[in-house]
Design a protein around this motif. Structure first.
Motif, short mmCIF file in Angstrom:
data_model
loop_
_atom_site.label_atom_id
_atom_site.label_comp_id
_atom_site.label_asym_id
_atom_site.label_seq_id
_atom_site.Cartn_x
_atom_site.Cartn_y
_atom_site.Cartn_z
N PHE A 1 25.52 -11.70 19.93
CA PHE A 1 26.33 -10.55 20.38
C PHE A 1 27.16 -9.98 19.23
CE2 PHE A 1 28.17 -14.60 21.82
CZ PHE A 1 29.37 -14.65 21.15
N ASP A 2 26.61 -9.97 18.00
CA ASP A 2 27.31 -9.33 16.89
C ASP A 2 26.89 -7.86 16.82
OD1 ASP A 2 24.76 -9.40 15.86
OD2 ASP A 2 25.24 -10.71 14.17
N THR A 3 27.41 -7.14 15.83
CA THR A 3 27.21 -5.69 15.80
C THR A 3 25.74 -5.30 15.59
OG1 THR A 3 27.75 -5.69 13.43
CG2 THR A 3 29.53 -5.18 14.97
N SER B 1 23.02 -6.96 16.45
CA SER B 1 22.18 -7.23 17.62
C SER B 1 22.54 -6.30 18.78
CB SER B 1 22.30 -8.69 18.05
OG SER B 1 23.63 -8.99 18.44
N LEU B 2 23.81 -5.86 18.85
CA LEU B 2 24.24 -4.96 19.92
C LEU B 2 23.96 -3.50 19.61
CD1 LEU B 2 27.72 -6.47 20.92
CD2 LEU B 2 25.56 -6.68 22.16
N PHE B 3 24.19 -3.10 18.34
CA PHE B 3 24.16 -1.67 18.01
C PHE B 3 23.10 -1.32 16.97
CE2 PHE B 3 28.66 -2.93 18.83
CZ PHE B 3 28.71 -2.45 20.13
N GLY B 4 22.45 -2.30 16.38
CA GLY B 4 21.37 -2.03 15.45
C GLY B 4 21.80 -1.98 14.00
N VAL B 5 20.81 -1.95 13.11
CA VAL B 5 21.04 -1.93 11.67
C VAL B 5 19.98 -1.05 11.03
CG1 VAL B 5 19.66 -4.05 11.35
CG2 VAL B 5 21.30 -3.35 9.58
N GLY B 6 20.40 -0.27 10.04
CA GLY B 6 19.48 0.61 9.32
C GLY B 6 18.90 -0.10 8.10
N MET B 7 17.59 -0.37 8.14
CA MET B 7 16.94 -1.17 7.09
C MET B 7 15.76 -0.41 6.48
SD MET B 7 18.40 -4.35 7.15
CE MET B 7 17.16 -5.59 6.75
N MET B 8 15.36 -0.85 5.32
CA MET B 8 14.13 -0.39 4.68
C MET B 8 13.19 -1.58 4.55
SD MET B 8 16.39 1.70 2.00
CE MET B 8 17.78 0.80 2.68
N LYS B 9 11.92 -1.35 4.69
CA LYS B 9 10.98 -2.47 4.63
C LYS B 9 9.86 -2.27 3.62
CE LYS B 9 8.48 -0.90 8.80
NZ LYS B 9 8.01 -1.33 10.14
N HIS B 10 9.99 -1.25 2.77
CA HIS B 10 8.96 -1.02 1.75
C HIS B 10 9.59 -1.07 0.36
CE1 HIS B 10 6.20 0.05 4.92
NE2 HIS B 10 7.00 1.01 5.33
N LYS B 11 8.91 -1.66 -0.59
CA LYS B 11 9.43 -1.82 -1.94
C LYS B 11 9.78 -0.49 -2.58
CE LYS B 11 7.10 -6.17 -3.09
NZ LYS B 11 6.16 -6.84 -4.02
N ASP B 12 8.92 0.51 -2.41
CA ASP B 12 9.17 1.81 -3.03
C ASP B 12 10.45 2.44 -2.50
OD1 ASP B 12 6.88 1.47 -4.47
OD2 ASP B 12 5.64 2.79 -3.22
#
Length: 924
Positions: A507-509, A511-522
């Protein structure tokens, strides 16, 4: 303790006969040696197969990046400030301990004439032993082994048994306390091993041999150790990809490294180097360059301002320290300079925007937002039932459900008003506080601020903080779109394994509100290019990269897995800092890694050489301060082989300030504070910092002495924490601390007060507690800092008795005594400084000269010289009283006045500022 007989050499030779025949018949050539090995190894047991594998070489090919260029720039030989403890100090006829895995799944340690059974019950069909590829490895040197497993079932995690842990007299583990940090645990049994153990050092019998177990990151998986739920004697290894998607089923993984030896410090150093050599994913500190900034005093903005920091406050903070005579040379501009969303409502540009030291109250905000009538009930329920509830328990499940439904809005309001954890990076440029607003009075751009700090206030280095993924909840989609980066907004789904370690992850931020991530090396390469470009333009010299292990923990939500996402983020970060923040001369990289204690991060550091060694300094948590010292000291045994441990900032005007200052004096670490402007204990700081802003840093990572390696110094009620280190001139330093009373509770996931009124502890300090002095017989001169007294000990095992009240400490500088026919001499250093011996840069030996003073008169003189930093009171052991003391070189000499105490052989004289060449002469 179970003992096994050695297998006969005759049997081994017979079993290895097929391989010998292959050699004789010429099957093994440069082109088919692997096939020949496989042919021969079909007829031998696992243990003999391991020996044969040494004859098969393998290489590591990595594409050339900025990291590789930095590696080439740095010297590949061990750096000179780290003594090569891998070289034995004296030759011993005693054979080295060796480790063997036999066909029955027994992992044994050969120690003299007998074997000690280490692990009993490894399943032979799953585990293979592989001897490390190393130029030092020989067929008769079996001191280490990789245990490799084939993951034949396609799934995201594997639980594998290592069998029963048998020969363990005492153990030390470094285990994760949270997703971000490690801490030590102690015991003598498999059941004492916490979940998420990443490092395990065992004393198999009293005084050795010792065994080292390192769960690894390899083949897309990360391993950790924990006890079996069903068998208290059984030790399990957990292999996790931390991904919702099953990895390739045929992946072979080096899951565990096992090594044995007679010297625990040599064992850890050798073991970490072998893991580095064989995995090729990280480099040890022994082969890195450390940034010069670690030798200068610093100030961090965090506790002084938190995220309300602004240029006016920074200039005031640096100016006040400079006025006090302890000028900082480094600044860490912590959280609060970036443009984030949602925008904080209480950011203020006024110079009075100093931090309010108070812990945020989650329940009061929830009450205001959603339950004004029942806030007290909610608060009581959380404190009593949720805060320390284990994952899966009723209270944990109820709160998680409420957090994701009726409490969600209240939680958002709390995180928004009381923390920065719900924010995302929304621009690569600094926020409005660090922009020049068209000449508005008091406004300064980041570039102008850095210029003023360096030009007017004498700073050498400015670091800026950022999270590995930008900010606490990553980056906004809009920011990614603005530069063509694909940002994925996901609500993470932490695995049950992670939530067992840290139940709050449910129940941290993120997991509750999401996170903006990148998943490609470029995308990551482009992201770091845009993130670091404004800092380079502003003249910023380095970065503190935070929240690192939170990124790998978030990998479970984007289909990449923690191992993979941690790898590409860390590699992209290191490539960028290598390009943007590397020294032009040495190749050292100005970067501090932080919140980074998952091996998904630690086993990726190839060029960054500094890392925070424990959770934060918490000014309002009195129970945390002694635990802070314990965690750093024991973590440094492991972490200190990869990076220089950073002990974090502290407040000089705090009830525990002297305890923290003393620990940092012997820690070999950067020294910086986070005092509010004008709130300083100047007398304490002057024991750490010279007037030019430099510090007397010991040269190694400070680690526990051998006699307390396995002592639970926080709660056994009797043991002192002793930390040893070494200085440039060859002197040693030992800090002794009474840190009894509080320890981390791995079941409740919090610091626990085990004794409200700890009794004094009695310990002994010996010269050979300093590992670098163990090859020196003695005598030794010992300077006691607190009593300002001098004592001579005849041998390395001669003790000094020390009694310490609760939270009390003492520091001892230990110097080998040089002797000639008529003179005994040992330069201590600046007696008023906490690390006195750090002032001596170089010392020569005693030299005897004979000159003609007249036609028949012969003059005999003994001299010695040394380089020392000042100003301050120089103290030394000296017998007899010298004839004169000369300051400076032959071209510009000056004679110094001195005091000599004939009874205790103590020589004292005052040094002016700046480093000096000093010559002592005796007419003998």
């Amino acid at each position: 303790m179970q003992r096994l007989r050695l297998q006969s050499q005759r049997r081994d030779m017979l079993i290895c006969l097929p391989f010998i025949l292959c050699l004789l018949s010429g099957i093994i050539t440069n082109n088919n040696h692997v096939e020949a090995f496989n042919l021969a190894s079909k007829r031998v047991s696992i243990s003999q197969r391991e020996t044969l594998r040494q004859m098969v070489s393998r290489g590591l090919d990595d594409p050339k990046t900025a990291v590789d260029i930095i590696i080439e720039k740095q010297e590949m030989e061990p750096v000179d400030f780290l003594p090569d403890m891998m070289v034995e100090q004296e030759t011993s006829p005693k054979p080295k301990p060796a480790v063997w895995l036999d066909a029955e799944g027994q992992l044994s340690v050969v120690n003299g004439a007998d074997n000690l059974l280490l692990l009993d019950g490894l399943e032979p069909t799953k585990w293979t032993g592989i001897v490390p590829t190393s130029t030092k490895s020989q067929l008769d040197d079996r001191s280490s082994l990789f245990l490799q497993v084939e993951h034949t079932i396609p799934q995201a995690h594997h639980k594998l048994s290592l069998g029963n842990l048998v020969s363990c007299n005492r153990m030390l583990t470094c285990s994760r306390l949270t997703r971000y940090w490690m801490g030590p645990a102690f015991g003598d049994h498999a059941k004492d091993v916490p979940v998420e153990t990443q490092f395990m050092l065992m004393e198999m019998e009293e005084n050795g041999p010792y065994a080292l177990l390192l769960p690894l990151v390899d083949g897309g998986f990360r391993a950790s150790l924990e006890p079996s739920k069903h068998n208290k004697d059984e030790l399990e290894i957990m292999c996790y990809s931390e991904s919702g998607e099953a990895p390739a089923s045929s992946s072979a993984m080096k899951a565990l490294y096992v090594a044995v030896g007679d010297d625990p410090f040599e064992l850890v150093q050798r073991g970490m180097q072998e893991v580095s050599d064989n995995l090729g994913t990280f480099r040890t500190l022994h082969h890195k360059k450390i940034p010069e900034s670690v030798n200068d005093f610093g100030w961090c903005t965090w506790d002084a301002f938190y995220s309300k920091v602004n240029p006016e406050g920074i200039l005031k903070g640096v100016s006040e320290l400079k006025k006090a005579g302890v000028p900082p040379r480094n600044l860490i501009l912590d959280d609060g300079w970036q443009e984030v969303s949602p925008h904080p409502a209480d950011w203020d540009q006024s110079a009075d925007a100093t931090a309010t030291l108070e812990e945020p109250n989650i329940i009061s905000e929830l009450g205001n937002a959603a339950f004004s009538q029942i806030a007290a009930l909610v608060s009581g329920y959380y404190d009593k039932h949720v805060q320390n509830a284990p994952h899966g328990g009723i209270s944990n499940r109820v709160w998680t459900m409420l957090a994701k439904t009726v409490l969600k809005k209240g939680l958002w309001n709390f995180f928004d008003s009381e923390t920065d954890f719900n924010r995302q990076l929304d621009s690569f440029e600094p926020n409005f506080k660090f922009q020049d607003e068209n000449g508005k009075a008091g406004s300064l751009s980041l570039k102008d601020l850095v210029h003023e700090l360096k030009t007017d206030l004498g700073l050498k280095k400015v670091y800026c903080w950022h999270a590995l993924h930008g900010y606490w909840r990553g980056v906004t989609t809009a920011l990614g779109d603005s530069v063509g980066i694909d940002v994925v907004q996901v609500k993470t789904k932490p695995t049950k394994h992670l939530k067992r370690m840290e139940p709050q992850m449910g129940f941290d931020t993120i997991s509750l509100f999401g996170v903006g991530m990148m998943k490609h090396k470029d995308d990551l390469a482009k992201f770091y290019k845009h993130l670091h470009a404004p800092l380079v333009e502003a003249g910023v010299d380095g970065v503190k990269v935070d929240v690192q292990s939170g990124v790998s923990a978030a990998g479970s939500g984007i289909g990449k897995g923690g191992v993979d996402i941690g790898k590409i983020y860390t590699e992209a970060m290191e490539d960028s800092v290598s390009k943007n923040f590397a020294s032009d001369t040495s190749g050292a990289v100005d970067c501090i890694n932080c919140m980074c204690h998952s091996t998904e991060n630690l086993y990726r550091y190839k060029v960054t050489a500094v890392a925070r060694a424990s959770d934060d300094f918490y000014p309002l948590r009195p129970e945390s301060h002694s635990v802070h010292l314990v965690n750093v000291a024991y973590n440094s045994l492991f972490l200190g082989e990869i990076c220089l441990p950073d002990w974090d900032m502290f407040h000089s005007k705090h009830e525990s300030a002297a305890l923290h200052a003393a620990a940092r004096a012997v820690g070999g670490c950067p020294i910086y504070v986070s005092d509010m402007p004008g709130e300083h204990d100047v007398q304490l700081l002057r024991k750490l910092v010279l007037p030019d802003g430099s510090v007397l840093r010991a040269q190694l990572p400070g680690r526990p002495t051998r006699d307390c390696l396995f002592a639970d110094v926080g709660k056994d009620g009797k043991s002192a924490l002793k930390i040893w280190n070494a200085n440039k001139s060859g002197s040693g330093v030992i800090g002794a601390f009474n840190v009894q009373g509080v320890a981390w509770n791995f079941k409740r996931n919090e610091n626990e007060q085990v004794d409200a009124s700890p009794a004094p502890v009695v310990t002994q300090v010996r010269p050979h507690d300093v590992e670098t002095l163990r090859g020196t017989d003695g005598p030794f001169a010992v300077w006691n800092h607190r009593s300002a007294s001098l004592e001579v000990l005849e041998s390395g095992d001669s003790p000094i008795d020390v009694s310490l009240d609760s939270r009390q400490w003492d520091i001892f500088t230990i110097v080998p005594v040089q002797s000639s026919d008529k003179v005994k001499w040992a330069p201590i250093g600046l007696g008023d400084m906490l690390n006195s011996g750090g002032a001596i840069e170089y010392q020569s030996g005693l030299e005897e000269m004979t000159t003609m003073a007249g036609v028949e008169e012969v003059r005999r003189t003994t001299t010695t010289s040394f380089s020392v930093r000042g100003p301050g009171k120089m103290v030394a052991y000296c017998d007899p009283c010298p004839s004169n003391i000369i300051l400076g070189t032959d071209s510009v000499p000056s004679e110094l006045e001195f005091n000599y105490n004939k009874e205790i052989k103590l020589l004292e004289f005052m040094l002016p500022g700046d480093p000096h060449q000093v010559t002592i002469a005796w007419d003998t």
